[in-house]
Design an enzyme around this catalytic site. Structure first.
Site, PDB file in Angstrom:
ATOM      1  N   ASP A  80       3.309   0.921  -4.856  1.00 46.34           N
ATOM      2  CA  ASP A  80       2.309   1.926  -4.487  1.00 46.34           C
ATOM      3  C   ASP A  80       2.850   2.827  -3.385  1.00 46.34           C
ATOM      4  O   ASP A  80       3.819   2.484  -2.704  1.00 46.34           O
ATOM      5  CB  ASP A  80       1.009   1.271  -4.031  1.00 46.34           C
ATOM      6  CG  ASP A  80       1.159   0.515  -2.703  1.00 46.34           C
ATOM      7  OD1 ASP A  80       2.133  -0.251  -2.575  1.00 46.34           O
ATOM      8  OD2 ASP A  80       0.301   0.694  -1.811  1.00 46.34           O
ATOM      9  N   GLU A 175       0.534  -2.462  -1.207  1.00 48.05           N
ATOM     10  CA  GLU A 175       1.074  -2.829   0.107  1.00 48.05           C
ATOM     11  C   GLU A 175       0.641  -1.840   1.173  1.00 48.05           C
ATOM     12  O   GLU A 175       0.384  -2.228   2.326  1.00 48.05           O
ATOM     13  CB  GLU A 175       2.603  -2.895   0.035  1.00 48.05           C
ATOM     14  CG  GLU A 175       3.270  -3.488   1.267  1.00 48.05           C
ATOM     15  CD  GLU A 175       3.665  -2.464   2.324  1.00 48.05           C
ATOM     16  OE1 GLU A 175       4.180  -2.873   3.381  1.00 48.05           O
ATOM     17  OE2 GLU A 175       3.448  -1.254   2.104  1.00 48.05           O
TER      18      GLU A 175
END
Length: 409
Positions: A80, A175
């Protein structure tokens, strides 16, 4: 290095921005686009046990090619990108043989990446640098790490003369919003220890990180027609500014460095009736970390007492803790990474992370997990860049760690 460039660009041009307001995992549906691509790529290069679960956590195995017992090691990165700045429609620019001068990212908007402001650029004079076009982030955090892990695994598969034990790799969603390890199955991963490839400058090797928490302060107001508001209206935005000003102004990210902690106001949303302040709280020292949280609660209490009303409400949630406590008892895993760097011509820069990684949470989940450089700079914004040579060095480090771990004692 062209293989690294092509692979990296194929990842960063897929938008994977995460969303802290979402309750799903992954937090955005578009993260599946890259996750599914990675699964197919891992199978294509020849890894085994390639899996993806219902939350988009990816795992795969490079089997051992030695007969003696070797610890199982892992390499982890996240796919991400930060919601701090858009990651949609990334248009990378490749600067060959960087001359040490200003890089015009966007002439139309006069956006310039300059070594006068970002001095680290001068470390990479003569190298190939990948930048943004000034309108998005780049995504080197942490698609550079993914690029390096996949490339290293492919290299080891194609060079069986390099001896290594069993290697596990893991790629995680979310994350950037503090949830990357929340649903990571450490038992399934089955490694003795791992490394996140999620650092910045070439040479970084880190086993200390911030203790982290998030705080949400809601300020209640009362809307009344402004023509008849005397003694009746409570403008939540004015009261919110009083809370902001009660915190130490110099204990903010832009005024701190090294082991200094901070309060970071990263979002304000409000009107007369209600204002919400979103803070992150960071400190390497646990006592100071707890004191920071206590200070926020005290300010809320004092202001509510001052105004004889429950105008302020606060909610604090811990996010992750300093991995140092979990890594120091197994410092040989840091020593191996340091030795690997030196063996491939990289000078180790051992320092504390002014942030966190999946590794900080994984360390507390039973998987000690120091952090290694991925090579990028200026993460989470339009000035992000990564030298290709740094990514190649990270590939070399991964391969050398695998080789060193497999040496017979």
């Amino acid at each position: 290095m062209q293989q690294i460039i092509n692979r990296f660009i194929s990842y960063i041009t897929i938008d994977t921005e995460s969303d802290p307001e979402s309750n799903t995992t992954p937090s955005t549906e578009k993260q599946w686009d890259l996750a599914n691509k990675l699964v197919e790529e891992l199978k294509a290069i020849g890894l085994s046990d390639v899996t993806i679960d219902e939350n988009a956590y990816i795992m795969a195995t490079l089997p051992s090619n030695v007969e003696h017992n070797v610890p199982v090691i892992g390499f982890v990165s996240h796919f991400d990108t930060s919601p701090d700045f858009t990651g949609a429609n990334v248009k990378p620019q490749i600067i060959n043989d960087y001359d040490g001068k200003d890089i015009v990212l966007n002439a139309e908007e006069n956006i310039v990446l300059s070594p006068d402001y970002f001095e680290d650029l001068l470390l990479y004079k003569g190298q190939t640098i990948i930048t943004t076009d000034g309108t998005t982030l780049l995504g080197a955090d942490d698609k550079a790490g993914i690029t390096e892990i996949v490339t290293a695994m492919e290299y080891l598969i194609n060079h069986p003369e390099i001896k290594h034990g069993k290697i596990r790799i893991g790629f995680t969603p979310d994350e950037e919003i503090g949830r990357g390890a929340h649903k990571f199955d450490v038992e399934k991963f089955g490694a003795d220890w791992a490394y996140t490839m999620d650092g910045s400058q070439v040479g970084e090797l880190e086993y200390e990180n911030f203790n982290a928490a998030g705080a949400k302060i809601k300020v209640k107001g009362k809307i009344v027609h402004p023509g008849y508001a005397k003694g009746k209206m409570i403008n939540s935005m004015y009261y919110a500014s009083e809370f902001i000003n009660a915190l130490p102004r110099l204990e903010t990210p832009e005024c701190t460095e090294g082991y200094e902690g901070f309060f970071h106001l990263h979002d304000i949303e409000g009107d007369v009736e209600e204002t919400t302040l979103q803070y992150i709280i960071r400190d390497h020292d646990m006592d100071k970390f707890e004191a920071r949280k206590a200070l926020l609660e005290k300010i809320v209490f004092d202001l509510n007492t001052k105004y004889e009303s429950e105008i302020f409400q606060i909610e604090i949630k811990d996010q992750y803790f300093n991995m140092k406590e979990k890594v120091e008892p197994v410092m040989h895993i840091v020593d191996i990474a340091e030795e690997a760097m030196k063996a491939v011509g990289v000078t180790p820069l051992i320092k504390a992370i002014r942030g966190g990684t999946d590794g900080s949470q994984l360390s507390y989940m039973g998987l000690p997990c120091p952090n290694i450089f991925a090579g990028g700079h200026n993460f989470h914004g339009r000035y992000e860049y990564v030298p290709v040579e740094s990514m190649q060095k990270a590939v070399d480090v991964i391969c050398k760690i695998a080789e060193l771990t497999a040496k017979e004692k």
